[in-house]
Design an enzyme around this catalytic site. Structure first.
Site, PDB file in Angstrom:
ATOM      1  N   VAL A  51      44.804  39.332 -63.439  1.00  0.00           N
ATOM      2  CA  VAL A  51      44.457  40.548 -62.700  1.00  0.00           C
ATOM      3  C   VAL A  51      44.923  41.787 -63.470  1.00  0.00           C
ATOM      4  O   VAL A  51      44.216  42.795 -63.529  1.00  0.00           O
ATOM      5  CB  VAL A  51      45.064  40.530 -61.275  1.00  0.00           C
ATOM      6  CG1 VAL A  51      44.803  41.840 -60.554  1.00  0.00           C
ATOM      7  CG2 VAL A  51      44.513  39.353 -60.476  1.00  0.00           C
ATOM      8  N   CYS A  52      46.096  41.710 -64.071  1.00  0.00           N
ATOM      9  CA  CYS A  52      46.706  42.871 -64.722  1.00  0.00           C
ATOM     10  C   CYS A  52      45.806  43.569 -65.744  1.00  0.00           C
ATOM     11  O   CYS A  52      45.701  44.794 -65.717  1.00  0.00           O
ATOM     12  CB  CYS A  52      48.036  42.490 -65.364  1.00  0.00           C
ATOM     13  SG  CYS A  52      49.265  41.930 -64.163  1.00  0.00           S
ATOM     14  N   PRO A  53      45.152  42.837 -66.652  1.00  0.00           N
ATOM     15  CA  PRO A  53      44.355  43.570 -67.640  1.00  0.00           C
ATOM     16  C   PRO A  53      43.194  44.327 -67.017  1.00  0.00           C
ATOM     17  O   PRO A  53      42.787  45.370 -67.536  1.00  0.00           O
ATOM     18  CB  PRO A  53      43.875  42.487 -68.604  1.00  0.00           C
ATOM     19  CG  PRO A  53      43.985  41.214 -67.858  1.00  0.00           C
ATOM     20  CD  PRO A  53      45.133  41.398 -66.907  1.00  0.00           C
ATOM     21  N   ILE A  56      44.845  47.651 -65.792  1.00  0.00           N
ATOM     22  CA  ILE A  56      45.410  48.430 -66.899  1.00  0.00           C
ATOM     23  C   ILE A  56      44.290  49.049 -67.731  1.00  0.00           C
ATOM     24  O   ILE A  56      44.343  50.229 -68.076  1.00  0.00           O
ATOM     25  CB  ILE A  56      46.351  47.554 -67.758  1.00  0.00           C
ATOM     26  CG1 ILE A  56      47.594  47.186 -66.934  1.00  0.00           C
ATOM     27  CG2 ILE A  56      46.730  48.264 -69.043  1.00  0.00           C
ATOM     28  CD1 ILE A  56      48.465  46.119 -67.558  1.00  0.00           C
TER      29      ILE A  56
END
Length: 180
Positions: A51-53, A56
């Site tokens: 999920v993070c990329p 970001i």
């Protein structure tokens, strides 16, 4: 119980970071304040996750809109600057970040994550927390939620713009609409 942060001075920080030009440096709330900048500080759990990329890179793709609002973005996890750099050097199509327009900070001792109330102590990682801090260092907005949900950049921009009006913004307010 967590203490209220909105309306109070935000915890000050200086952290090691990978800067937009991929060099190692420092980021600090005090520096943003000296430059009369707003700060969007957001925490994410770990590098090289799924999920993070998405969030970001979404923030980076909209960086110019934040810059137009005199706002600096700083992303933070408990990973090291070396892991951050490896992730930035990984192409987006390979679950990496590719080029970023703002720094990734390293909270390796967990101090900042703890001060902002987002640290999952038993795991040593942060929840997804997003904080908007005005140029005077006052916390204007905070949201913290489960790690399986990515942030909405449109909503972050909307809230930032609403805060910058200095007025009362009704539900569903959008830039260009009247305040109360």
């Amino acid at each position: 119980m967590t203490e209220r942060m909105v309306g109070k001075q935000a915890p000050r920080f200086t952290m090691d970071a990978v800067l937009a030009d991929k060099s190692f440096g420092k980021v600090s709330l005090e520096e943003n304040m000296k430059q009369d900048k707003w700060t969007v500080l957001f925490f994410y759990p770990m590098d090289f996750t799924f999920v993070c990329p998405t969030e970001i890179t979404a923030m980076s793709d909209r960086f110019d809109e934040f810059e137009d609002l005199d706002t600096e973005i700083i992303a933070v996890s408990t990973d090291t600057i070396h892991t951050h750099l490896a992730w930035i050097n990984t192409a987006r199509e390979d679950n990496g970040l590719g080029e970023l327009k703002y720094p990734l900070a390293a909270d390796t001792n967990h101090q900042i994550s703890r001060e902002y109330g987002v640290l999952i102590e038993e795991e040593g990682i942060a929840l997804r927390g997003l904080f908007i801090i005005n140029p005077e260092g006052e916390m204007q907005y905070q949201t913290v939620f489960h790690n399986n949900i990515g942030r909405d950049v449109d909503e972050t921009l909307r809230v930032l713009q609403a805060l910058q009006t200095g007025g009362l913004c009704p539900a569903n307010w959008r830039p260009g609409q009247k305040t109360l």
